[in-house]
Design a protein around this motif. Structure first.
Motif, PDB file in Angstrom:
ATOM      1  N   ALA A 116      -9.263  -4.614   3.225  1.00 16.55           N
ATOM      2  CA  ALA A 116      -8.089  -4.717   2.352  1.00 16.55           C
ATOM      3  C   ALA A 116      -8.451  -4.303   0.923  1.00 16.55           C
ATOM      4  O   ALA A 116      -7.641  -3.690   0.225  1.00 16.55           O
ATOM      5  N   GLU A 119      -9.390  -0.410   0.802  1.00 17.91           N
ATOM      6  CA  GLU A 119      -8.178   0.386   0.973  1.00 17.91           C
ATOM      7  C   GLU A 119      -7.117   0.047  -0.069  1.00 17.91           C
ATOM      8  O   GLU A 119      -6.074   0.692  -0.121  1.00 17.91           O
ATOM      9  N   LEU A 121      -5.157  -2.567  -0.070  1.00 15.61           N
ATOM     10  CA  LEU A 121      -3.932  -2.967   0.635  1.00 15.61           C
ATOM     11  C   LEU A 121      -3.085  -3.976  -0.147  1.00 15.61           C
ATOM     12  O   LEU A 121      -1.872  -3.993  -0.036  1.00 15.61           O
ATOM     13  N   TYR A 122      -3.778  -4.832  -0.919  1.00 12.90           N
ATOM     14  CA  TYR A 122      -3.007  -5.844  -1.645  1.00 12.90           C
ATOM     15  C   TYR A 122      -2.686  -5.405  -3.076  1.00 12.90           C
ATOM     16  O   TYR A 122      -2.039  -6.123  -3.812  1.00 12.90           O
ATOM     17  N   TYR A 130       0.832 -11.728   0.004  1.00 15.52           N
ATOM     18  CA  TYR A 130       0.055 -10.859   0.883  1.00 15.52           C
ATOM     19  C   TYR A 130      -0.804 -11.685   1.829  1.00 15.52           C
ATOM     20  O   TYR A 130      -0.854 -11.437   3.033  1.00 15.52           O
ATOM     21  N   HIS A 302     -11.531  -1.563  -6.448  1.00  6.41           N
ATOM     22  CA  HIS A 302     -11.647  -1.299  -5.000  1.00  6.41           C
ATOM     23  C   HIS A 302     -13.087  -1.544  -4.569  1.00  6.41           C
ATOM     24  O   HIS A 302     -13.363  -2.255  -3.623  1.00  6.41           O
TER      25      HIS A 302
END
Ligand code: TRP
Length: 507
Positions: A116, A119, A121-122, A130, A302
């Protein structure tokens, strides 16, 4: 069993495995959370006192029980003729199932958060939302299977090839990654306030019993006591390794990771504007809610988020294997099952036992409700079961093994603990300390004393005392770790070589 019992292959491998069981979610999630809740440095003081004065001795007692009997927890309590030894020892086999059942669920979330973070994602989402929606998704189910499979496979490979080798890789990597993330955190503009929060004690907090109770639970949890894990790991220790110095090295190594985790988390949280969350109700979600927010706004988030969750995965997996191990050892010692069969059988049972926590996330609404079952379990295990069984190991060594126990503790140790004060400490001081804290816990459970608010915090800027405290803590723990480890690895090894060659006549 006539088969020779496996031992750790190398001394360094043993230390890595011991530190591996100790360092885990307890250091990187639980410690910063408690530290935040109880006023940063204010929590550190009872923590250090109970760590060195109580938990380290409890760890030595578990090692003594394991190494002296060379058995699993059930066999160990039986062999020293502890009253109801087999029943009590059985807790060391069964208890870990309950701990593992939810510990691995949290571990699997950590694994998911590696991806997550990498990538993103949140990113750009409300992280609380989330996390809650993740708990209701199929991913929880899948990563849980993966996590159980990982620990079972490592354990199937055995003590030396599985546990020891995995920890020798994971633990140094964990430290390197933790240092990287901590440096990133303390060099963020505005990190000072977090450092100050973490390092400036608010003395009035020391009078609050709940801080001491929380610290007692934490020192036992963080050193993996009260679950048979350290007892089993002690049973794989070679006789020529002295217990006291190795215990110091493991204690210091474990705590240096906790302290570093604080440096990784608090400065970043304050620098990026989440200081008010620390110590508040939401701080229990530090790892999965607050930190993702921090990574989102942090330059290079990230990557640093990914690294953080990788290191946390390593810590959690190396701990989870120690929680699964006692049952496998019991199946091997007493039932005669081969290790592989034991590993996969326990894996299957543990997977099933984790499912209720996962279904709780599927069916309940709201984050608090989704986590309800898991947090209840954590309270029962962490605050009740672990200290109680930890205390039994202390009583077993202090009162039932007689001098055998104290001799085992000092066997081949270069720095021997002198018998009389050691006996007094193990038999009286440690149990008294624990008894007082148990009573306080009971009073709290029955509502006689109330839990207060978190310890307040008003920033005043970095003061000399903060800098002094920081330097002192770093020197104490990292210095202690390096000193004790160097001592056992280099000096003691040399001593044994010389003794073998007949050069050492001091005794
Ligand atoms: N010490 C580990 C941590 O801090 C957790 C752990 C592993 C544990 N084995 C244990 C706790 C046995 C209690 C008993 O995350």
């Amino acid at each position: 069993m006539t088969k020779k019992r496996e031992t750790w292959k190398s001394h360094w491998g043993m230390i890595a495995a011991m530190i591996g069981t100790a360092i885990g979610l307890g250091n990187i999630w639980r410690f910063p959370y408690l530290c935040g809740k109880y006023g940063g440095a204010t929590f550190l003081i009872p923590y250090v006192i109970l760590l060195l004065g109580v938990a380290m001795f409890a760890m030595m007692c578990e090692w003594v029980l394991g190494r002296h009997t060379k058995r699993d927890p059930l066999g160990a309590f039986d062999k020293i003729k502890f009253p109801f030894g087999r029943d009590i020892g059985a807790w060391g086999i069964v208890g870990p199932f309950f701990l593992y059942s939810y510990y691995i669920v949290v571990t699997s979330w950590v694994i998911f958060f590696i991806f997550a973070s990498l990538e993103g994602l949140y990113f750009g989402k409300d992280t609380g939302w989330y996390f809650a929606s993740f708990l209701g998704s199929k991913w929880v189910f899948l990563v849980h299977i993966a996590a159980v499979a990982i620990t079972s496979s490592i354990l199937a490979m055995g003590v030396q090839k599985g546990i020891e080798r995995a920890c020798k890789i994971m633990i140094p990597t964990l430290f390197v990654l933790l240092v990287i993330v901590a440096i990133r955190s303390v060099t963020l503009p505005g990190a000072r306030e977090g450092i100050e929060f973490y390092m400036r004690p608010r003395w009035e907090g020391l009078l609050r019993p709940e801080i001491w109770m929380a610290a007692l639970g934490q020192v036992f949890f963080t050193l993996s006591l009260g679950m048979g894990a350290m007892l089993i790991y002690g049973s794989y220790m070679k006789d020529e390794w002295g217990i006291p110095m190795n215990a110091l090295s493991v204690t210091m190594g474990n705590t240096s990771a906790s302290i570093l985790a604080g440096f990784a988390i608090f400065p970043a949280a304050f620098a990026l504007g989440f200081g008010n969350v620390i110590g508040g109700a939401e701080s229990i979600g530090l790892t999965f809610i607050v930190l993702p927010k921090v990574f989102e706004v942090m330059p290079g988030g990230h990557l640093f988020g990914g690294l953080f969750f990788i290191l946390l995965t390593f810590g959690a997996i190396s701990s989870a294997i120690s929680i699964q191990e006692p049952a496998i050892a019991w199946l091997a010692d007493e039932v005669g099952w081969p290790r592989k069969k034991g590993a996969f059988f326990t894996g299957a049972v543990l997977w099933l036992m984790g499912l209720p926590f996962i279904f709780n996330g599927f069916v309940a609404g709201g984050l608090g409700m989704k986590l309800a079952l898991l947090s209840k379990m954590d309270v029962i295990i962490g605050q009740l079961a672990i200290p109680v069984f930890g205390m039994l190991a202390i009583i077993a060594v202090g009162y039932f093994m007689g001098n055998r126990g104290f001799d085992e503790m000092n066997k081949n140790a270069r720095i021997k603990l002198s018998h009389t004060p050691l006996k007094f400490w193990v038999r009286a001081i440690v149990p008294i300390f624990m008894a007082i804290l148990f009573v306080l816990t009971l009073l709290k459970a029955t509502g006689v004393i109330h839990e207060g608010e978190g310890v307040g915090f008003t920033p005043v800027g970095i003061t000399p005392i903060t800098i002094f405290a920081m330097a002192f803590i770093c020197i104490l723990f990292w210095g202690g770790f390096i000193y004790a480890t160097a001592r056992v690895l280099i000096i003691e090894k040399d001593k044994h070589r010389r003794r073998k060659l007949g050069l050492h006549h001091s005794r």
